[in-house]
Write a protein that holds these residues in place. Structure first.
Motif, PDB file in Angstrom:
ATOM      1  N   ALA A  91      98.840  51.559  57.937  1.00 41.87           N
ATOM      2  CA  ALA A  91      99.023  52.791  58.341  1.00 41.87           C
ATOM      3  C   ALA A  91      99.631  53.313  60.054  1.00 41.87           C
ATOM      4  CB  ALA A  91      98.664  54.357  58.150  1.00 41.87           C
ATOM      5  N   ILE A  92      98.040  52.791  60.620  1.00 44.61           N
ATOM      6  CA  ILE A  92      98.273  53.008  61.798  1.00 44.61           C
ATOM      7  C   ILE A  92      99.244  51.721  62.794  1.00 44.61           C
ATOM      8  CG2 ILE A  92      96.704  52.233  64.368  1.00 44.61           C
ATOM      9  CD1 ILE A  92      94.299  53.342  62.352  1.00 44.61           C
ATOM     10  N   LEU A  93      98.811  50.221  62.109  1.00 41.36           N
ATOM     11  CA  LEU A  93      99.887  49.743  62.553  1.00 41.36           C
ATOM     12  C   LEU A  93     101.332  49.428  62.258  1.00 41.36           C
ATOM     13  CD1 LEU A  93      98.392  46.259  61.591  1.00 41.36           C
ATOM     14  CD2 LEU A  93      98.036  46.971  63.735  1.00 41.36           C
ATOM     15  N   LEU A  94     101.917  50.162  61.251  1.00 40.99           N
ATOM     16  CA  LEU A  94     103.388  50.296  60.672  1.00 40.99           C
ATOM     17  C   LEU A  94     103.407  51.110  61.800  1.00 40.99           C
ATOM     18  CD1 LEU A  94     105.188  50.111  58.471  1.00 40.99           C
ATOM     19  CD2 LEU A  94     104.624  51.144  57.504  1.00 40.99           C
ATOM     20  N   ASN A  95     102.567  52.403  62.415  1.00 36.56           N
ATOM     21  CA  ASN A  95     103.089  54.119  63.172  1.00 36.56           C
ATOM     22  C   ASN A  95     103.886  53.056  64.443  1.00 36.56           C
ATOM     23  OD1 ASN A  95     103.546  56.634  63.504  1.00 36.56           O
ATOM     24  ND2 ASN A  95     101.404  56.264  65.468  1.00 36.56           N
ATOM     25  N   GLU A  96     103.256  51.617  64.848  1.00 36.47           N
ATOM     26  CA  GLU A  96     103.719  51.454  66.089  1.00 36.47           C
ATOM     27  C   GLU A  96     105.284  50.664  65.431  1.00 36.47           C
ATOM     28  OE1 GLU A  96     101.102  51.428  69.230  1.00 36.47           O
ATOM     29  OE2 GLU A  96     100.689  53.123  68.144  1.00 36.47           O
ATOM     30  N   VAL A  97     105.253  50.705  64.644  1.00 37.11           N
ATOM     31  CA  VAL A  97     106.623  50.105  64.718  1.00 37.11           C
ATOM     32  C   VAL A  97     107.900  50.719  65.461  1.00 37.11           C
ATOM     33  CG1 VAL A  97     108.344  48.725  63.620  1.00 37.11           C
ATOM     34  CG2 VAL A  97     106.121  48.785  63.015  1.00 37.11           C
ATOM     35  N   ARG A  98     108.484  50.693  66.245  1.00 34.77           N
ATOM     36  CA  ARG A  98     109.403  51.405  66.989  1.00 34.77           C
ATOM     37  C   ARG A  98     110.416  50.987  66.334  1.00 34.77           C
ATOM     38  NH1 ARG A  98     105.896  54.510  68.098  1.00 34.77           N
ATOM     39  NH2 ARG A  98     104.236  54.363  70.423  1.00 34.77           N
ATOM     40  N   ALA A 179      99.026  62.062  57.534  1.00 38.61           N
ATOM     41  CA  ALA A 179      98.630  62.511  58.576  1.00 38.61           C
ATOM     42  C   ALA A 179      98.751  62.623  59.840  1.00 38.61           C
ATOM     43  CB  ALA A 179      96.827  61.829  58.214  1.00 38.61           C
ATOM     44  N   LEU A 180      99.395  60.718  59.938  1.00 36.10           N
ATOM     45  CA  LEU A 180     100.078  60.406  61.647  1.00 36.10           C
ATOM     46  C   LEU A 180     100.511  61.894  61.817  1.00 36.10           C
ATOM     47  CD1 LEU A 180     100.151  55.898  60.661  1.00 36.10           C
ATOM     48  CD2 LEU A 180      98.565  58.316  62.743  1.00 36.10           C
ATOM     49  N   ALA A 181     102.023  62.038  60.732  1.00 39.57           N
ATOM     50  CA  ALA A 181     103.439  62.477  61.179  1.00 39.57           C
ATOM     51  C   ALA A 181     102.654  64.095  62.005  1.00 39.57           C
ATOM     52  CB  ALA A 181     103.835  62.906  60.042  1.00 39.57           C
ATOM     53  N   GLY A 182     101.027  64.429  61.374  1.00 38.40           N
ATOM     54  CA  GLY A 182     101.792  65.789  61.623  1.00 38.40           C
ATOM     55  C   GLY A 182     100.169  65.496  63.198  1.00 38.40           C
ATOM     56  N   ILE A 183     100.120  64.756  63.798  1.00 38.63           N
ATOM     57  CA  ILE A 183      99.884  65.113  65.228  1.00 38.63           C
ATOM     58  C   ILE A 183     100.115  64.988  66.098  1.00 38.63           C
ATOM     59  CG2 ILE A 183      98.752  62.909  66.323  1.00 38.63           C
ATOM     60  CD1 ILE A 183      97.502  61.099  64.217  1.00 38.63           C
ATOM     61  N   ASN A 184     100.056  66.240  66.946  1.00 37.66           N
ATOM     62  CA  ASN A 184     100.675  66.599  68.096  1.00 37.66           C
ATOM     63  C   ASN A 184     101.277  65.751  69.014  1.00 37.66           C
ATOM     64  OD1 ASN A 184     101.342  68.769  69.805  1.00 37.66           O
ATOM     65  ND2 ASN A 184     100.316  69.737  69.937  1.00 37.66           N
ATOM     66  N   PRO A 185     102.133  65.593  69.242  1.00 43.38           N
ATOM     67  CA  PRO A 185     102.953  64.665  70.219  1.00 43.38           C
ATOM     68  C   PRO A 185     102.600  64.850  70.944  1.00 43.38           C
ATOM     69  CG  PRO A 185     104.497  65.371  68.762  1.00 43.38           C
ATOM     70  CD  PRO A 185     103.610  66.114  68.707  1.00 43.38           C
ATOM     71  N   SER A 186     101.622  65.798  71.904  1.00 43.17           N
ATOM     72  CA  SER A 186     101.445  66.441  73.008  1.00 43.17           C
ATOM     73  C   SER A 186     100.122  65.956  73.522  1.00 43.17           C
ATOM     74  CB  SER A 186     101.364  67.742  73.423  1.00 43.17           C
ATOM     75  OG  SER A 186     100.304  68.377  71.979  1.00 43.17           O
ATOM     76  N   LEU A 187      99.655  65.636  72.486  1.00 48.54           N
ATOM     77  CA  LEU A 187      98.510  64.838  72.858  1.00 48.54           C
ATOM     78  C   LEU A 187      98.867  63.262  73.073  1.00 48.54           C
ATOM     79  CD1 LEU A 187      96.177  65.566  69.201  1.00 48.54           C
ATOM     80  CD2 LEU A 187      96.234  66.822  71.609  1.00 48.54           C
ATOM     81  N   TYR A 188      99.707  62.358  73.031  1.00 48.19           N
ATOM     82  CA  TYR A 188     100.411  61.285  73.211  1.00 48.19           C
ATOM     83  C   TYR A 188     101.190  61.472  74.953  1.00 48.19           C
ATOM     84  CZ  TYR A 188      99.069  59.436  68.337  1.00 48.19           C
ATOM     85  OH  TYR A 188      98.489  58.939  67.387  1.00 48.19           O
ATOM     86  N   GLU A 189     101.221  62.273  74.994  1.00 45.72           N
ATOM     87  CA  GLU A 189     102.188  62.404  75.853  1.00 45.72           C
ATOM     88  C   GLU A 189     101.073  62.959  77.385  1.00 45.72           C
ATOM     89  OE1 GLU A 189     104.382  66.124  75.162  1.00 45.72           O
ATOM     90  OE2 GLU A 189     106.752  65.599  74.183  1.00 45.72           O
ATOM     91  N   ALA A 190     100.537  63.518  76.991  1.00 47.23           N
ATOM     92  CA  ALA A 190      99.176  63.486  77.741  1.00 47.23           C
ATOM     93  C   ALA A 190      98.000  62.642  78.281  1.00 47.23           C
ATOM     94  CB  ALA A 190      97.922  64.773  77.396  1.00 47.23           C
ATOM     95  N   ALA A 191      98.139  61.695  77.084  1.00 48.05           N
ATOM     96  CA  ALA A 191      97.708  60.519  77.707  1.00 48.05           C
ATOM     97  C   ALA A 191      98.091  60.108  78.022  1.00 48.05           C
ATOM     98  CB  ALA A 191      97.146  60.307  76.385  1.00 48.05           C
ATOM     99  N   GLU A 192      99.287  59.916  77.772  1.00 45.51           N
ATOM    100  CA  GLU A 192     100.548  58.526  78.752  1.00 45.51           C
ATOM    101  C   GLU A 192     100.465  59.044  80.338  1.00 45.51           C
ATOM    102  OE1 GLU A 192     104.478  56.569  78.080  1.00 45.51           O
ATOM    103  OE2 GLU A 192     104.594  58.211  76.882  1.00 45.51           O
ATOM    104  N   ILE A 193     100.423  60.325  80.637  1.00 46.27           N
ATOM    105  CA  ILE A 193     100.348  60.772  81.604  1.00 46.27           C
ATOM    106  C   ILE A 193      98.865  60.355  82.392  1.00 46.27           C
ATOM    107  CG2 ILE A 193     100.143  62.676  83.318  1.00 46.27           C
ATOM    108  CD1 ILE A 193     101.850  63.857  81.666  1.00 46.27           C
TER     109      ILE A 193
END
Length: 296
Positions: A91-98, A179-193
Motif C-alpha cells: 500500500a505504501i509503495l502503491l501510494n507513491e505511484v504518481r 487509511a492512507l487517503a485519510g492522512i492530512n495532506p498538510s503534514l506532507y506539505e509541512a515536511a516538504e517545506i
C-alpha cells in the motif's frame, strides 16, 4: 411501544435475515450434543451411546490430532503475519505511484486473484507446480529442481503460504489504502517545506499514520488464527503431505466423511469453536485498549 410504532418497518425488514440466521446458525447448534456421544447415524442423537468427554480425551491422546493442531497454528500464524505486512508495504509503495492510470491498473491486477475460487486456482497451481509444470521447467533452465511442491512435506507449507499471500494481498491492501487517503495532506506539505524528501515523509508521516490501522487489523485477525484455509488446503493437499499440511478443518472432514467418526469430528469442531470464540473476545479487547477500535 412508542418507539416500536415508529420503527416497526425496520424490524420487519430485518425479520427474514433473523429467521435465516436462526434456521441455519442456531438450530443446527443442537447437534453439538454429538460431541459427547458415540454417534451412529442410523441410531440418531436420541439413540446413540452417551460417552461424556471421551471424544475430547481421544482428541488429545491421538498423536495425529496434536500434529494437526500444530500444523494449523503454524500455517495460520504465518499467513496472518505475511497477509499483514505485505499489504502494508505494498500500500505504501502503491501510494507513491504518481500516475493514476498506472496505479489503478496495478490495483486491478493484484485484486483479481481474490475473486477466483480455490477450486480454479487449485487446478492452476497443480499444473504449474507439477514436475513437468512451468515452474519446474523454469527452475530446470537454471539447473535447479525439479521440486515436488505439493507432494513434499518440506515444501508444502511454503507453497500454501506463498499462494495464499499471492491470492489475498491485493485485496487486503484496500484497508491500508483507505487509511492512507485519510492522512492530512498538510503534514506532507509541512515536511516538504522543512526539507524532508519522500523517504523521510514516508518514514515519519506515512508509516506512523498506518500503524494504528495495522494494530486493528492484526488484533482482529487473531480471532481467525485457527482458520488456516480449508478451501485452499483441501484442493491442494494429498496423503503425502498430511504430516505438515493437515489442519483442523480437513481433519474434521476426513474424520466425519471418510472415517465415519461423527462424534469425534464434532468434538474437534467444538474445541476449535470454543478456542476461536475466546480469541475473538481477546482480540476485540486488545483492539479497544491499544487502538481505540470499538464495534459498539
Amino acid at each position: 411501544m412508542r418507539t416500536l410504532k415508529r420503527t416497526w418497518p425496520f424490524h420487519v425488514m430485518l425479520l427474514p435475515a433473523i429467521i435465516f440466521l436462526i434456521i441455519f446458525s442456531y438450530i443446527p447448534m443442537g447437534g453439538i450434543v454429538m460431541a459427547f456421544q458415540n454417534y451412529k447415524p442410523w441410531m440418531g442423537i436420541s439413540g446413540s451411546e452417551w460417552v461424556g468427554l471421551d471424544n475430547f480425551r481421544y482428541l488429545f491422546e491421538r498423536e495425529d490430532s496434536l500434529q494437526v493442531i500444530w500444523n494449523t497454528l503454524i500455517i495460520a500464524v504465518l499467513k496472518l503475519i505475511f497477509n499483514l505486512f505485505i499489504p502494508f508495504v505494498f500500500a505504501i509503495l502503491l501510494n507513491e505511484v504518481r500516475k493514476i492510470a498506472v496505479q489503478r491498473t496495478i490495483q486491478t491486477l493484484v485484486y483479481l486473484p481474490h475473486f477466483l475460487s480455490w477450486v480454479i486456482l487449485g487446478g492452476i497451481l497443480i499444473d504449474l507446480l507439477s514436475n513437468e509444470g512451468l515452474v519446474n521447467r523454469a527452475l530446470g533452465a537454471f539447473g535447479l529442481g525439479p521440486y515436488f511442491f505439493l507432494g513434499d512435506n518440506d515444501w508444502f507449507r511454503f507453497t500454501i503460504i506463498i499462494s495464499d499471500v499471492w491470492k489475498e494481498f491485493g485485496y487486503n491492501t484496500i484497508v491500508f489504502l483507505a487509511a492512507l487517503a485519510g492522512i492530512n495532506p498538510s503534514l506532507y506539505e509541512a515536511a516538504e517545506i522543512d526539507g524532508a524528501g519522500r523517504w523521510k515523509q514516508t518514514l515519519h508521516i506515512t508509516v506512523p499514520s498506518l500503524v494504528p490501522m495495522l494494530m486493528v487489523v492484526g488484533t482482529l485477525a487473531l480471532g481467525n488464527v485457527l482458520n488456516a484455509g480449508f478451501d485452499q488446503i483441501f484442493n491442494l493437499y494429498n496423503p503425502l503431505v498430511y504430516q505438515t499440511g493437515d489442519i483442523i478443518d480437513t481433519f474434521v472432514y476426513r474424520s466425519a466423511m471418510v472415517n465415519g467418526e461423527m462424534g469425534f469430528a464434532t468434538a474437534i469442531g467444538l474445541f476449535k469453536s470454543v478456542i476461536s470464540m475466546i480469541l475473538i473476545l481477546v482480540s476485540y479487547s486488545l483492539a479497544k485498549k491499544y487502538a481505540g477500535y470499538r464495534i459498539f
